[in-house]
Design an enzyme around this catalytic site. Structure first.
Site, PDB file in Angstrom:
ATOM      1  N   ASP A   1       0.872  -1.281   0.027  1.00 44.28           N
ATOM      2  CA  ASP A   1      -0.074  -0.021   0.136  1.00 44.28           C
ATOM      3  C   ASP A   1       0.828   1.326  -0.054  1.00 44.28           C
ATOM      4  OD1 ASP A   1      -2.469  -1.223   0.134  1.00 44.28           O
ATOM      5  OD2 ASP A   1      -2.189  -1.718   2.220  1.00 44.28           O
TER       6      ASP A   1
ATOM      7  N   ASP B   1      -6.840  -1.396  -4.620  1.00 46.39           N
ATOM      8  CA  ASP B   1      -7.953  -1.306  -3.599  1.00 46.39           C
ATOM      9  C   ASP B   1      -8.871  -0.301  -4.339  1.00 46.39           C
ATOM     10  OD1 ASP B   1      -6.641  -2.892  -1.951  1.00 46.39           O
ATOM     11  OD2 ASP B   1      -5.495  -1.213  -1.006  1.00 46.39           O
TER      12      ASP B   1
END
Length: 159
Positions: A119, A137
């Site tokens: 991330d 995401d």
């Protein structure tokens, strides 16, 4: 190949390539957990999520990796089946499925390769930070919204 299937797969492949390229850049350019300002409300911050969404199960002892890999494979296979069965003219639904599929496979690759998902997008305001996320995401989120919109539109037409 049906146009909905082709469209969904092409969109999913695009998401997968952009996701993996952006994660490669983040991994090779950023120091872990060190914010780099990008915009007033957005930092780039390399993070590794061993859990699921919002770091659910991240504190588990490692078994979650295999569970989440299994879930991602099962969901991806189901999404492929769903895409194959779409009737013609269902482009919004095909787009949503393609976005979800590309995002799921992008995160699956990370989990298999690294044991965690990379991330790097950190949205914040004041002292509040949304959990770090990535292109996969974001694609999954937009894809789910598109599927829900399709269901709502179908419901409205049936009334």
């Amino acid at each position: 190949m049906r146009s909905g299937l082709r469209f969904g797969l092409l969109l999913g492949l695009t998401v997968l390539v952009v996701d993996q390229a952006s994660k490669w850049l983040a991994f090779n350019s950023l120091s872990p957990y060190t914010p780099e300002a990008l915009l007033p409300l957005v930092n780039l911050t390399l993070a590794f999520n061993t859990g699921a969404a919002f770091s659910f199960l991240a504190d588990a002892t490692g078994w979650q990796r295999w569970l989440l890999i299994g879930v991602a494979v099962a969901v991806s296979l189901y999404l492929l089946h769903w895409l194959r069965s779409l009737a013609g003219g269902r482009r919004l639904e095909a787009a949503g499925l393609g976005l979800i599929l590309g995002g799921a496979v992008g995160n699956l690759i990370d989990r298999v390769r690294l044991g965690a998902v990379i991330d790097f997008i950190d949205v914040h305001y004041g002292g509040w930070h949304w959990p770090a996320f990535n292109v996969a995401d974001a694609a999954i989120t937009v894809g789910v919204v598109m599927i829900l919109l399709t269901a709502w539109l179908d419901w409205r037409r049936a009334r």
